[in-house]
Write an enzyme that holds these catalytic residues in place. Structure first.
Site, PDB file in Angstrom:
ATOM      1  N   ALA A  12      11.062 -15.123   5.000  1.00  0.00           N
ATOM      2  CA  ALA A  12       9.662 -15.534   5.213  1.00  0.00           C
ATOM      3  C   ALA A  12       8.880 -14.407   5.863  1.00  0.00           C
ATOM      4  O   ALA A  12       8.219 -14.596   6.879  1.00  0.00           O
ATOM      5  CB  ALA A  12       9.628 -16.788   6.086  1.00  0.00           C
ATOM      6  N   ARG A 260      -7.889  11.206 -15.985  1.00  0.00           N
ATOM      7  CA  ARG A 260      -6.421  11.286 -16.051  1.00  0.00           C
ATOM      8  C   ARG A 260      -5.815  11.201 -14.655  1.00  0.00           C
ATOM      9  O   ARG A 260      -4.666  10.822 -14.490  1.00  0.00           O
ATOM     10  CB  ARG A 260      -5.995  12.603 -16.720  1.00  0.00           C
ATOM     11  CG  ARG A 260      -6.371  12.664 -18.190  1.00  0.00           C
ATOM     12  CD  ARG A 260      -6.204  14.051 -18.718  1.00  0.00           C
ATOM     13  NE  ARG A 260      -7.019  15.018 -17.972  1.00  0.00           N
ATOM     14  CZ  ARG A 260      -6.998  16.319 -18.181  1.00  0.00           C
ATOM     15  NH1 ARG A 260      -6.200  16.831 -19.104  1.00  0.00           N
ATOM     16  NH2 ARG A 260      -7.763  17.112 -17.468  1.00  0.00           N
ATOM     17  N   VAL A 270      -4.146  11.118   8.560  1.00  0.00           N
ATOM     18  CA  VAL A 270      -3.201  11.648   9.538  1.00  0.00           C
ATOM     19  C   VAL A 270      -1.758  11.489   9.045  1.00  0.00           C
ATOM     20  O   VAL A 270      -0.825  12.038   9.619  1.00  0.00           O
ATOM     21  CB  VAL A 270      -3.445  10.959  10.903  1.00  0.00           C
ATOM     22  CG1 VAL A 270      -3.243   9.458  10.791  1.00  0.00           C
ATOM     23  CG2 VAL A 270      -2.582  11.520  11.997  1.00  0.00           C
ATOM     24  N   CYS A 276       7.443   0.712   3.798  1.00  0.00           N
ATOM     25  CA  CYS A 276       8.136   0.963   2.524  1.00  0.00           C
ATOM     26  C   CYS A 276       8.075   2.378   1.968  1.00  0.00           C
ATOM     27  O   CYS A 276       9.055   2.821   1.368  1.00  0.00           O
ATOM     28  CB  CYS A 276       7.640  -0.019   1.480  1.00  0.00           C
ATOM     29  SG  CYS A 276       8.117  -1.696   1.907  1.00  0.00           S
TER      30      CYS A 276
HETATM   31  N1  LIG Z   1       5.914  -5.291   3.448  1.00  0.00           N
HETATM   32  C1  LIG Z   1       5.403  -5.035   2.269  1.00  0.00           C
HETATM   33  O1  LIG Z   1       4.207  -4.830   2.136  1.00  0.00           O
HETATM   34  C2  LIG Z   1       6.259  -4.987   1.044  1.00  0.00           C
HETATM   35  C3  LIG Z   1       7.647  -5.112   1.123  1.00  0.00           C
HETATM   36  N2  LIG Z   1       8.413  -5.066  -0.025  1.00  0.00           N
HETATM   37  C4  LIG Z   1       9.853  -5.263   0.035  1.00  0.00           C
HETATM   38  O2  LIG Z   1      10.112  -6.659   0.251  1.00  0.00           O
HETATM   39  C5  LIG Z   1      11.282  -6.836   1.055  1.00  0.00           C
HETATM   40  C6  LIG Z   1      10.934  -7.689   2.268  1.00  0.00           C
HETATM   41  O3  LIG Z   1       9.979  -6.967   3.036  1.00  0.00           O
HETATM   42  P1  LIG Z   1       9.162  -7.686   4.209  1.00  0.00           P
HETATM   43  O4  LIG Z   1       8.726  -9.026   3.753  1.00  0.00           O
HETATM   44  O5  LIG Z   1       8.158  -6.688   4.671  1.00  0.00           O
HETATM   45  O6  LIG Z   1      10.326  -7.831   5.300  1.00  0.00           O
HETATM   46  P2  LIG Z   1      10.308  -8.683   6.649  1.00  0.00           P
HETATM   47  O7  LIG Z   1      11.221  -8.006   7.575  1.00  0.00           O
HETATM   48  O8  LIG Z   1       8.896  -8.956   7.056  1.00  0.00           O
HETATM   49  O9  LIG Z   1      10.924 -10.104   6.214  1.00  0.00           O
HETATM   50  C7  LIG Z   1      12.239 -10.290   5.793  1.00  0.00           C
HETATM   51  C8  LIG Z   1      12.725 -11.640   6.343  1.00  0.00           C
HETATM   52  O10 LIG Z   1      13.998 -11.937   5.770  1.00  0.00           O
HETATM   53  C9  LIG Z   1      14.739 -12.669   6.746  1.00  0.00           C
HETATM   54  N3  LIG Z   1      16.156 -12.649   6.391  1.00  0.00           N
HETATM   55  C10 LIG Z   1      16.998 -11.587   6.365  1.00  0.00           C
HETATM   56  N4  LIG Z   1      18.218 -11.973   5.944  1.00  0.00           N
HETATM   57  C11 LIG Z   1      18.155 -13.303   5.707  1.00  0.00           C
HETATM   58  C12 LIG Z   1      19.085 -14.264   5.236  1.00  0.00           C
HETATM   59  N5  LIG Z   1      20.328 -13.917   4.903  1.00  0.00           N
HETATM   60  N6  LIG Z   1      18.689 -15.559   5.118  1.00  0.00           N
HETATM   61  C13 LIG Z   1      17.426 -15.919   5.428  1.00  0.00           C
HETATM   62  N7  LIG Z   1      16.496 -15.034   5.871  1.00  0.00           N
HETATM   63  C14 LIG Z   1      16.848 -13.746   5.995  1.00  0.00           C
HETATM   64  C15 LIG Z   1      14.419 -11.970   8.047  1.00  0.00           C
HETATM   65  O11 LIG Z   1      14.688 -12.815   9.159  1.00  0.00           O
HETATM   66  C16 LIG Z   1      12.924 -11.658   7.864  1.00  0.00           C
HETATM   67  O12 LIG Z   1      12.092 -12.651   8.445  1.00  0.00           O
HETATM   68  C17 LIG Z   1      11.772  -5.430   1.393  1.00  0.00           C
HETATM   69  O13 LIG Z   1      12.778  -5.086   0.475  1.00  0.00           O
HETATM   70  C18 LIG Z   1      10.550  -4.559   1.180  1.00  0.00           C
HETATM   71  O14 LIG Z   1      10.896  -3.268   0.797  1.00  0.00           O
HETATM   72  C19 LIG Z   1       7.830  -4.951  -1.258  1.00  0.00           C
HETATM   73  C20 LIG Z   1       6.467  -4.852  -1.390  1.00  0.00           C
HETATM   74  C21 LIG Z   1       5.572  -4.867  -0.253  1.00  0.00           C
HETATM   75  O1  LIG Z   2       6.370  -1.566  -1.341  1.00  0.00           O
HETATM   76  C1  LIG Z   2       5.532  -1.734  -0.493  1.00  0.00           C
HETATM   77  O2  LIG Z   2       5.754  -2.053   0.665  1.00  0.00           O
HETATM   78  C2  LIG Z   2       4.083  -1.506  -0.775  1.00  0.00           C
HETATM   79  O3  LIG Z   2       3.777  -0.179  -0.285  1.00  0.00           O
HETATM   80  C3  LIG Z   2       2.412   0.175  -0.381  1.00  0.00           C
HETATM   81  O4  LIG Z   2       1.605  -0.757   0.339  1.00  0.00           O
HETATM   82  P1  LIG Z   2       1.375  -0.664   1.930  1.00  0.00           P
HETATM   83  O5  LIG Z   2       2.406   0.229   2.523  1.00  0.00           O
HETATM   84  O6  LIG Z   2       1.285  -2.053   2.414  1.00  0.00           O
HETATM   85  O7  LIG Z   2      -0.070  -0.015   2.101  1.00  0.00           O
HETATM   86  P2  LIG Z   2      -0.849   1.169   1.353  1.00  0.00           P
HETATM   87  O8  LIG Z   2      -2.223   0.711   1.106  1.00  0.00           O
HETATM   88  O9  LIG Z   2      -0.108   1.700   0.202  1.00  0.00           O
HETATM   89  O10 LIG Z   2      -0.913   2.279   2.482  1.00  0.00           O
HETATM   90  C4  LIG Z   2       0.252   2.979   2.894  1.00  0.00           C
HETATM   91  C5  LIG Z   2      -0.141   4.101   3.840  1.00  0.00           C
HETATM   92  O11 LIG Z   2      -0.810   5.137   3.137  1.00  0.00           O
HETATM   93  C6  LIG Z   2      -2.039   5.464   3.769  1.00  0.00           C
HETATM   94  N1  LIG Z   2      -2.997   5.907   2.739  1.00  0.00           N
HETATM   95  C7  LIG Z   2      -3.238   5.140   1.649  1.00  0.00           C
HETATM   96  C8  LIG Z   2      -4.113   5.572   0.676  1.00  0.00           C
HETATM   97  C9  LIG Z   2      -4.743   6.811   0.808  1.00  0.00           C
HETATM   98  O12 LIG Z   2      -5.543   7.277  -0.049  1.00  0.00           O
HETATM   99  N2  LIG Z   2      -4.479   7.562   1.914  1.00  0.00           N
HETATM  100  C10 LIG Z   2      -3.601   7.136   2.882  1.00  0.00           C
HETATM  101  O13 LIG Z   2      -3.374   7.850   3.862  1.00  0.00           O
HETATM  102  C11 LIG Z   2      -2.441   4.165   4.469  1.00  0.00           C
HETATM  103  O14 LIG Z   2      -3.340   4.388   5.504  1.00  0.00           O
HETATM  104  C12 LIG Z   2      -1.088   3.657   4.949  1.00  0.00           C
HETATM  105  O15 LIG Z   2      -0.725   4.283   6.156  1.00  0.00           O
HETATM  106  C13 LIG Z   2       1.984   0.115  -1.858  1.00  0.00           C
HETATM  107  O16 LIG Z   2       0.590   0.405  -1.952  1.00  0.00           O
HETATM  108  C14 LIG Z   2       2.268  -1.252  -2.440  1.00  0.00           C
HETATM  109  O17 LIG Z   2       1.952  -1.258  -3.840  1.00  0.00           O
HETATM  110  C15 LIG Z   2       3.746  -1.578  -2.254  1.00  0.00           C
HETATM  111  O18 LIG Z   2       4.031  -2.870  -2.748  1.00  0.00           O
END
Ligand SMILES: NC(=O)C1=CN([C@@H]2O[C@H](COP(=O)(O)OP(=O)(O)OC[C@H]3O[C@@H](n4cnc5c(N)ncnc54)[C@H](O)[C@@H]3O)[C@@H](O)[C@H]2O)C=CC1
Ligand SMILES: O=C(O)[C@H]1O[C@H](OP(=O)(O)OP(=O)(O)OC[C@H]2O[C@@H](n3ccc(=O)[nH]c3=O)[C@H](O)[C@@H]2O)[C@H](O)[C@@H](O)[C@@H]1O
Length: 465
Positions: A12, A260, A270, A276
């Site tokens: 969650a 492109r 910065v 991620c």
């Molecule tokens: N944060 C983001 O913006 C993005 C994250 N991702 C990917 O999505 C995945 C999750 O990322 P977040 O949601 O940011 O992580 P998060 O750390 O916020 O949430 C993960 C949750 O999973 C729970 N968890 C872990 N093991 C468990 C288990 N065995 N059973 C039940 N709950 C369990 C944890 O307690 C935690 O609350 C990662 O692989 C990340 O790379 C992908 C796109 C965007």
């Molecule tokens: O896998 C993930 O976790 C996610 O990672 C990024 O999303 P996020 O890290 O949440 O935020 P971004 O908007 O990508 O920004 C990342 C960092 O780059 C910086 N940034 C972004 C854009 C830019 O032009 N310049 C720049 O410095 C932002 O300030 C921030 O620190 C990707 O944009 C998502 O598509 C992806 O799902």
């Protein structure tokens, strides 16, 4: 084709919460249960104060919570009742053992998968939502097939998430694409179609892309690596701009007008942060090393090195501008989150910058509109190092207000592009600061000529002095 009626999401967090809340919102006939082992997090999802800040999230959660959207710690029960299970757990960089500092730690994915195998009494579609290395689906399948108690069938899909924090709800409501990878078997394709049908409740069919499993897994790492690469590219150019008198915003605009190249993700800063980009590039680097492709690994690793260089370069500019010493000088830091509209600080450039400023014996005062004080203390001090927090406490203050933070400061440093920093009364800030009053814009967000006219000595990344 299987019609999905009940979904369980394991994890969650920043992804599981918003993603499955939007599914529940858009698919009222599907029961969605989001489970987590973290009781405090689930309690927060069930309260008025959600555990993460994301514009638009609260409205969506409140519209369907306790109707067809449930948050629970009853992991086994939710697995048992679901016909489709998202695995959306964290996959941080490994800290120890083989691949430490590079490879993804798949312990949480594995334990969630083992739980599914132990609990499932009927066939399930299991969906990798977490970002994972290529071929993780194969390991999940091996675990499920070896551990399931009865003769059950599991289809594994890869459905990586592309949302960005701060815009998660908009990204989920109007995604550029939804990617679903599956085994190219009749059962795999059938499961792929069942998940596609969930998304086509609101996503146009042509935006739902179907591929094989490994393309889907690799595309997620590739997309993040390429996005981060654009930022490192423009940040590398920002250093050349400062040395030549070119203006990085003008260069980015001119380059971005080439259709492109496109205009997005060319904002010099910065340095990129977030949970991620670094982790996923390291994951790709590790994959390349494992495949015995050292040149490929070095190529992608350079994106991270450039990011580290940008943070160090920013601090060294502050130091040299403030007459080569910031010992005991008061530095006001505006913004600590890794980007605006989130309270998340994971890998925020601010952590490195603030630690470096403290190392130089500056007195640092931080204001961020959304980051909790305790989070800043945890990020800046070294957990486990005796007395480190007390030492940091002598130099660091956290304020609830930008004006208070800037009072008597020698320099203001902008590290997150919060909209409210654009409309601050900079005349008032200037009056209350020590003179000369310096301002460093790490986000290229302020009107420099206006600030100069007030009297500030300004510097912005990639801008002529
Ligand atoms: N944060 C983001 O913006 C993005 C994250 N991702 C990917 O999505 C995945 C999750 O990322 P977040 O949601 O940011 O992580 P998060 O750390 O916020 O949430 C993960 C949750 O999973 C729970 N968890 C872990 N093991 C468990 C288990 N065995 N059973 C039940 N709950 C369990 C944890 O307690 C935690 O609350 C990662 O692989 C990340 O790379 C992908 C796109 C965007
Ligand atoms: O896998 C993930 O976790 C996610 O990672 C990024 O999303 P996020 O890290 O949440 O935020 P971004 O908007 O990508 O920004 C990342 C960092 O780059 C910086 N940034 C972004 C854009 C830019 O032009 N310049 C720049 O410095 C932002 O300030 C921030 O620190 C990707 O944009 C998502 O598509 C992806 O799902």
């Amino acid at each position: 084709m299987t019609q999905v009626k009940s979904i369980c999401c394991i994890g969650a967090g920043y992804v599981g919460g918003p993603t499955c809340a939007v599914i529940a919102y858009k698919c009222p006939e599907i029961k969605v249960t989001i489970v987590d082992v973290n009781e405090a997090r689930i309690a927060a999802w069930n309260s008025d104060e959600l555990p993460i800040y994301e514009p638009g999230l609260e409205e969506i959660v409140m519209a369907c919570r306790d109707k067809n959207l449930f948050f629970s710690t009853e992991v086994d029960q939710a697995i048992d009742q679901a016909d489709l299970i998202f695995v959306s757990v964290n996959t941080p960089t490994k800290r120890a053992g083989v691949g430490a500092g590079r490879a993804a730690d798949l312990a949480y994915v594995e334990s969630a998968t083992r739980r599914i195998a132990q609990v499932a009494k009927s066939s399930k579609i299991v969906v990798e939502k977490s970002t994972v290395p290529c071929r993780t689906a194969e390991s999940m399948r091996a675990i499920l097939e070896a551990n399931a108690t009865t003769d059950l069938h599991f289809d594994i899909l890869s459905n990586p998430e592309f949302l960005a924090e701060g815009t998660a709800i908009q990204d989920l409501l109007k995604p550029d694409r939804v990617l679903i990878g599956s085994m190219q078997t009749p059962e795999g394709i059938c499961a792929q179609q069942a998940l596609a049908q969930v998304y086509t409740h609101w996503v146009p069919q042509e935006r739902v892309i179907t591929t094989n499993l490994w393309s889907s897994e690799l595309s997620k790492l590739a997309a993040n690596a390429m996005l981060a690469q654009r930022i490192s590219s423009v940040n590398a150019l920002s250093a050349i701009c400062e040395a030549t008198g070119a203006d990085v915003d003008e260069v980015a605009f001119a380059c971005g007008r080439d259709s492109r190249l496109g205009s997005k993700f060319l904002k010099a800063s910065v340095g990129f942060g977030g949970s991620c980009f670094q982790k996923d590039i390291l994951n790709l680097v590790y994959l390349a090393e494992q495949m015995n492709l050292p040149e490929v690994a070095a190529y992608w690793y350079q994106v991270i090195l450039m990011n580290e260089h940008q943070k160090k370069r920013f601090v060294s500019n502050i130091l040299s501008t403030l007459f080569n010493t910031i010992t005991n000088k008061k530095i006001c830091v505006l913004g600590f989150a890794f980007k605006k509209d989130t309270g998340d600080t994971r890998e925020s450039a601010a952590i490195t910058v603030v630690k470096d400023l403290l190392q130089e014996q500056a007195r640092v005062v931080i204001y961020d509109p959304k980051v909790a004080d305790e989070q800043i203390w945890m990020d800046v001090s070294e957990p486990g190092v005796l007395d480190n927090r007390a030492m940091v406490g002598k130099q660091l203050t956290i304020c609830k207000d930008a004006y208070e933070a800037a009072k008597d400061a020698d320099a203001v440093v902008i590290l997150t592009e919060w909209d409210e920093f654009k409309t601050l009364d900079y005349q008032r800030i200037y009056q209350d600061m020590n003179k000369p009053a310096f301002l460093f814009d790490g986000r290229l967000m302020l009107d420099m000529p206006k600030l100069k006219a007030i009297g500030f000595k300004t510097q912005a990344i990639g801008k002529p002095c």
